[in-house]
Design an enzyme around this catalytic site. Structure first.
Site, PDB file in Angstrom:
ATOM      1  N   HIS A  73      12.147 -17.316  42.380  1.00  0.00           N
ATOM      2  CA  HIS A  73      13.298 -16.709  42.890  1.00  0.00           C
ATOM      3  C   HIS A  73      12.994 -15.247  43.308  1.00  0.00           C
ATOM      4  CE1 HIS A  73      15.553 -20.264  43.364  1.00  0.00           C
ATOM      5  NE2 HIS A  73      14.821 -20.610  42.271  1.00  0.00           N
ATOM      6  N   ASP A 109      15.109 -21.047  36.642  1.00  0.00           N
ATOM      7  CA  ASP A 109      14.922 -22.129  37.388  1.00  0.00           C
ATOM      8  C   ASP A 109      13.821 -22.312  38.303  1.00  0.00           C
ATOM      9  OD1 ASP A 109      15.986 -19.791  38.364  1.00  0.00           O
ATOM     10  OD2 ASP A 109      17.116 -21.492  40.614  1.00  0.00           O
ATOM     11  N   GLU A 110      13.162 -23.364  39.045  1.00  0.00           N
ATOM     12  CA  GLU A 110      12.905 -23.815  40.003  1.00  0.00           C
ATOM     13  C   GLU A 110      11.256 -22.599  40.289  1.00  0.00           C
ATOM     14  OE1 GLU A 110      15.994 -25.904  43.042  1.00  0.00           O
ATOM     15  OE2 GLU A 110      15.704 -23.775  42.717  1.00  0.00           O
ATOM     16  N   VAL A 111      10.610 -22.813  39.147  1.00  0.00           N
ATOM     17  CA  VAL A 111       9.039 -21.799  39.167  1.00  0.00           C
ATOM     18  C   VAL A 111       7.954 -22.665  39.508  1.00  0.00           C
ATOM     19  CG1 VAL A 111       7.707 -20.829  37.862  1.00  0.00           C
ATOM     20  CG2 VAL A 111      10.711 -20.603  37.029  1.00  0.00           C
TER      21      VAL A 111
END
Ligand code: TNX
Length: 494
Positions: free
Chosen positions: A245, A308-310
């Site tokens: 992000h 988050d969300e890597v």
């Protein structure tokens, strides 16, 4: 069914005996402890709520003895049973006494007092015709179930001005929320000035979803938000999301990306594509600059580092990165918070893990970390209410008011009990949320539902009672300028 009161969150103990009431009149005075600036401020805050609608002068003074006709606000450190935020409110026909062991408790009690008055008290104009301004006689003794009752606002996908954030804070305060988590960076924008890395805000701050102008807070503006929240006993927890992000940061400093993807400004809403280059030392110098400056302007004990969300890093690379970041946060005197993915790393016992999609956070508990519960299917304020909701997403399902309210944080995850949970938080992601009107529409009425989930004892909570109390809050929201979804689950008052 007539309700004894319409207070949200419902207090732990309420006895409103029906033996008369206290009337706020032109002669009413507010008295506070001498020598306490905080009590004086809270007294002025209460007067500031009551004066416009009642038209009464309501002087605030530091008198020792509370004669008849007074509302007394007292801080009594001996009253340990009330804890950090508890209060006892005693209303009799000739006086009101609000006592707490800490100023935060006094402030929370003022919100209860406010909600005991007719909704018209929220009017900015004198509406004396709507009086009398009476409080029912009785006793309320109250304290929160969970220490962390949070709301997250994503100011990265769409930028929100200082003024808008303050208005959101006002709405949080009314419902005894005590944490404002600000999601300050994402692929679509970087929102906080970092003086050692000026391009972050100047370049990274110039975009947002949909191509609008974006924006950022100078450090002075951020300090102003923090101060405004602090005056309402709300702790600001800033989040800089990393290592993923980070597209906006990478547009400002492309050398941090390992050339993984040519960083171009991004105004869409996909996730998972960007990452800092975790095997370059420069990256940690960058992280140190950001964390150091953020720690210096954040009085609260926590810094949120996302995580988050890597989707572009191996498990080991990711875990090593988080462990180094945790060290940096620690070195600057703060406690780390991360989204549940950070559980892949070796965490300190002081680290907090924010659950959002699955049960991976339960593993972190076995290592001694405590959890903030934000299950997307229950409390993500950006989820649509129904298929027809004009804004919002639906990847975690549709979330009606009852879905947000009717669950128990201590029974939600296998192996995670009351003591493992520090509290609950309602995130508002803003991919589809362009302004405060839209934000309020998604937050209300689900945010008050989460506020009650976090504050009230499980034994005092009840959907049937909640939906009726909620119905009575609509006239208050009309006067406060709070937009909301008129859920068919609630018998709204006009
Ligand atoms: C998942 S929740 C995300 C966010 C999105 C959100 C939209 C989390 C830690 N990551 O980046 O904005 O879904 O609902």
């Amino acid at each position: 069914m007539t309700l004894p009161h319409t207070i949200i969150p419902v207090p732990a103990q309420v006895e409103l005996a029906g033996a008369g009431s206290f009337a706020i009149t032109a002669a009413t005075r507010i008295v506070v402890d001498a020598g306490s600036d905080e009590a004086a401020w809270i007294g002025e805050h209460l007067a500031g709520i009551l004066r416009p609608a009642t038209g009464h002068p309501l002087p605030v003074s530091a008198d020792a003895d509370a004669a008849g006709g007074t509302i007394a606000l007292r801080i009594d450190p001996g009253n340990e049973a009330l804890g950090e935020e508890g209060y006892a409110l005693t209303i009799s026909p000739d006086s009101v006494r609000l006592a707490a062991s800490r100023p935060a408790g006094l402030f929370r009690g003022v919100q209860t007092l406010r909600q005991l008055l007719p909704a018209q008290v929220e009017s900015e104009q004198s509406v004396t015709v709507r009086g009398p301004w009476t409080l029912p006689a009785g006793v309320i003794v109250d304290r929160p179930r969970f220490a962390w009752r949070g709301a997250m606002l994503d100011v990265a996908r769409h930028f929100f001005t200082v003024h808008e954030v303050k208005q959101y804070i006002d709405a949080l305060a009314l419902y005894k929320i005590n944490v404002l988590h600000l999601h300050l960076s994402d692929d679509q924008g970087w929102r906080i000035e970092i003086t050692s890395r000026p391009r972050l805000a100047q370049v990274g701050g110039s975009t947002q979803v949909g191509g609008g102008p974006g924006g950022f807070y100078t450090q002075a503006e951020y300090a102003e938000i923090v101060r405004y929240a602090q005056e309402r006993y709300i702790t600001v927890v800033p989040e800089i999301d990393m290592p993923g992000h980070t597209n906006a940061a990478l547009t400002a400093y492309p050398e941090l990306s390992c050339g993984r993807r040519p960083p171009e400004p991004y105004t869409g809403i996909e996730v998972g594509f960007s990452a800092l280059c975790v095997d370059r030392e420069d990256t940690y110098a960058f992280v140190d600059d950001v964390i150091r400056e953020l720690a210096a302007i954040t009085p609260g004990p926590y810094l949120h580092v996302g995580g988050d969300e890597v989707e572009t890093l191996s498990h080991d690379d990711y875990a090593r990165f988080i462990e180094r970041v945790q060290e940096i946060v620690d070195r600057h005197g703060k406690r780390m918070v991360g989204w549940e993915e950070v559980g892949k790393a070796a965490l300190r016992r002081t680290t907090l893990v924010q659950q959002w999609k699955g049960d991976s956070a339960a593993a972190a508990v076995r290592h001694g970390a405590r959890l903030i519960l934000s299950p997307a299917s229950k409390v993500y304020l950006d989820m649509k209410y129904t298929p027809d909701t004009e804004i919002g997403l639906d990847w975690a399902g549709l979330v009606e008011v009852r879905d947000a309210y009717d669950w128990d944080p201590a029974a939600f995850l296998q192996g995670v009990g009351e003591a493992d949970v520090i509290g609950v938080e309602a995130p508002l992601w803003t991919e589809t949320v362009k302004n405060l009107t839209a934000a309020y529409y998604l937050a209300f009425p689900r945010l008050p539902a989460v506020a009650e989930l976090g504050w009230s004892p499980a034994s005092a909570r009840d959907w049937e009672s909640f939906r009726l109390r909620l119905a009575a809050h609509a006239p208050r929201w009309h006067l406060l300028g709070i937009n909301y979804y008129r859920s068919p689950q609630v018998p709204w008052e006009r």
